[in-house]
Design an enzyme around this catalytic site. Structure first.
Site, mmCIF file in Angstrom:
data_model
loop_
_atom_site.group_PDB
_atom_site.id
_atom_site.type_symbol
_atom_site.label_atom_id
_atom_site.label_comp_id
_atom_site.label_asym_id
_atom_site.label_seq_id
_atom_site.Cartn_x
_atom_site.Cartn_y
_atom_site.Cartn_z
ATOM 1 N N ASP A 198 62.815 13.027 85.493
ATOM 2 C CA ASP A 198 61.521 13.138 85.369
ATOM 3 C C ASP A 198 60.903 12.017 84.465
ATOM 4 O O ASP A 198 61.448 11.156 83.693
ATOM 5 C CB ASP A 198 61.407 14.426 84.554
ATOM 6 C CG ASP A 198 62.008 15.013 83.421
ATOM 7 O OD1 ASP A 198 62.752 13.909 83.129
ATOM 8 O OD2 ASP A 198 62.175 15.995 82.940
ATOM 9 N N ASN B 124 63.301 27.647 77.258
ATOM 10 C CA ASN B 124 62.676 28.701 78.062
ATOM 11 C C ASN B 124 63.630 28.608 79.472
ATOM 12 O O ASN B 124 62.985 29.308 80.407
ATOM 13 C CB ASN B 124 61.357 28.389 78.224
ATOM 14 C CG ASN B 124 60.753 27.096 78.861
ATOM 15 O OD1 ASN B 124 61.916 26.467 79.187
ATOM 16 N ND2 ASN B 124 59.613 26.752 79.019
ATOM 17 N N HIS C 233 63.980 26.030 81.471
ATOM 18 C CA HIS C 233 63.602 24.855 82.402
ATOM 19 C C HIS C 233 64.885 23.871 82.400
ATOM 20 O O HIS C 233 65.625 23.777 81.768
ATOM 21 C CB HIS C 233 62.382 24.272 81.864
ATOM 22 C CG HIS C 233 62.490 23.366 80.773
ATOM 23 N ND1 HIS C 233 61.484 23.239 80.095
ATOM 24 C CD2 HIS C 233 63.397 22.373 80.406
ATOM 25 C CE1 HIS C 233 61.662 22.426 79.005
ATOM 26 N NE2 HIS C 233 62.797 21.824 79.384
ATOM 27 N N GLU D 189 59.766 24.060 85.168
ATOM 28 C CA GLU D 189 59.200 25.340 84.140
ATOM 29 C C GLU D 189 59.536 26.889 84.771
ATOM 30 O O GLU D 189 59.783 26.941 85.951
ATOM 31 C CB GLU D 189 57.909 25.175 83.489
ATOM 32 C CG GLU D 189 57.552 23.852 82.940
ATOM 33 C CD GLU D 189 58.205 23.754 81.509
ATOM 34 O OE1 GLU D 189 58.879 24.762 80.950
ATOM 35 O OE2 GLU D 189 57.687 22.972 80.932
HETATM 36 P P1 PGA Z 1 66.284 18.515 74.485
HETATM 37 O O1 PGA Z 1 65.565 19.110 75.556
HETATM 38 O O2 PGA Z 1 67.650 17.942 75.064
HETATM 39 O O3 PGA Z 1 65.338 17.607 73.570
HETATM 40 O O4 PGA Z 1 66.818 19.936 73.622
HETATM 41 C C1 PGA Z 1 66.222 19.349 76.776
HETATM 42 C C2 PGA Z 1 65.174 19.825 78.118
HETATM 43 O O5 PGA Z 1 64.293 20.172 77.569
HETATM 44 O O6 PGA Z 1 65.579 19.726 79.174
#
Ligand code: PGA
Length: 254
Positions: free
Chosen positions: A67, A136, A138, A143
């Site tokens: 992404d 959450n 995702h 999301e």
């Molecule tokens: P993080 O994010 O590795 O910074 O915890 C992971 C994500 O949101 O996919």
């Protein structure tokens, strides 16, 4: 799906690096799906060490990132382009021509997304996809509520994700509202997946993904349907799991 619980973040990262290195040694022109965020940093550090000390070779590797923010130029220090070059690519011998990261500044985002999907297929498909997971549930910027069959497209970021990511921006209002992301379906097409999670803040998401119902409300839960997925977590992220899990992949044969 194979769940592996390691005692620490470093052990989790090293376990993932061992799998990546194994696949890379078996297939030098591996197509590798990559993720940003704080979670894979330990994995990237270990891959850099393996490159420097053990000669792990990336010259034939093709990469696809999950992404990128929309509206942030590649040279911006919060762009995922910048992240990948700073934290991995500039330290290994990857060929820049084989690196793919969604173009957040694309004039025609829909056309770009179509091209990205086609490019993955033209390169033979993703052999191994690295994934983080949001608190959450995702995966990439898919999301809760994202279609489980979705493909690469533009998505609106939720308030939770924008808040989670605000720590990286000088001013929280600068956090972009949109991103280009591989879809859940795109991710599931990878031949193998490694999903990583550490810290207690990920324990609920890991529980929901690994042991909960498969639902668009927790996009990561789709991983239960993937036959060759590794979920590698540290102790803290594993505390809500009720199942008994392995601490290594090497004894397991898929
Ligand atoms: P993080 O994010 O590795 O910074 O915890 C992971 C994500 O949101 O996919």
């Amino acid at each position: 799906m194979l769940v592996i619980v390691k005692d620490s973040y470093d052990l989790m990262s090293n376990e993932a690096a061992k799998i990546v290195a194994d696949r890379l040694r078996k297939k030098p022109n591996l197509v590798l799906g990559l993720a940003t965020g704080s979670t894979p940093l330990g994995l990237y550090k270990e891959l850099i060490r393996m490159h420097r000390e053990e000669g792990l070779d990336f010259t034939k590797v093709t990469t696809f990132n999950l992404d990128e923010y929309v509206g942030i130029p590649p040279e911006h220090d919060q762009s995922y382009h910048y992240f990948m070059w700073e934290n991995l690519f500039k330290h290994i011998n990857v060929d820049p021509r084989y690196v793919h990261i969604p173009m957040g500044m694309a004039k025609d985002v829909d056309l770009f997304c179509e091209w990205y999907e086609k490019r993955i297929v033209d390169c033979g498909g993703i052999d191994l996809q690295i994934l983080g997971i949001g608190a959450n549930g995702h995966i990439a910027f898919n999301e809760p509520g994202s279609s489980l069959g979705s493909r690469t497209r533009i998505k609106t970021l939720t308030g939770t994700t924008r808040m989670d990511n605000a720590r990286f921006f000088k001013n929280p209002n600068e956090v972009p509202k949109y991103a280009i992301t591989m879809g859940v379906g795109t991710i599931m097409d990878a031949k193998e997946i490694i999903m990583l999670a550490n810290k207690a803040s990920k324990a609920d998401a890991i529980k929901a993904s690994v042991e909960g119902p498969i639902t668009a409300m927790c996009p990561a839960s789709i991983i239960q349907l993937h036959q060759t997925a590794f979920v590698i977590v540290d102790k803290e992220a594993s505390t809500k799991l009720i199942g008994l899990y392995n601490d290594s992949w090497e004894s397991k044969v898929f």
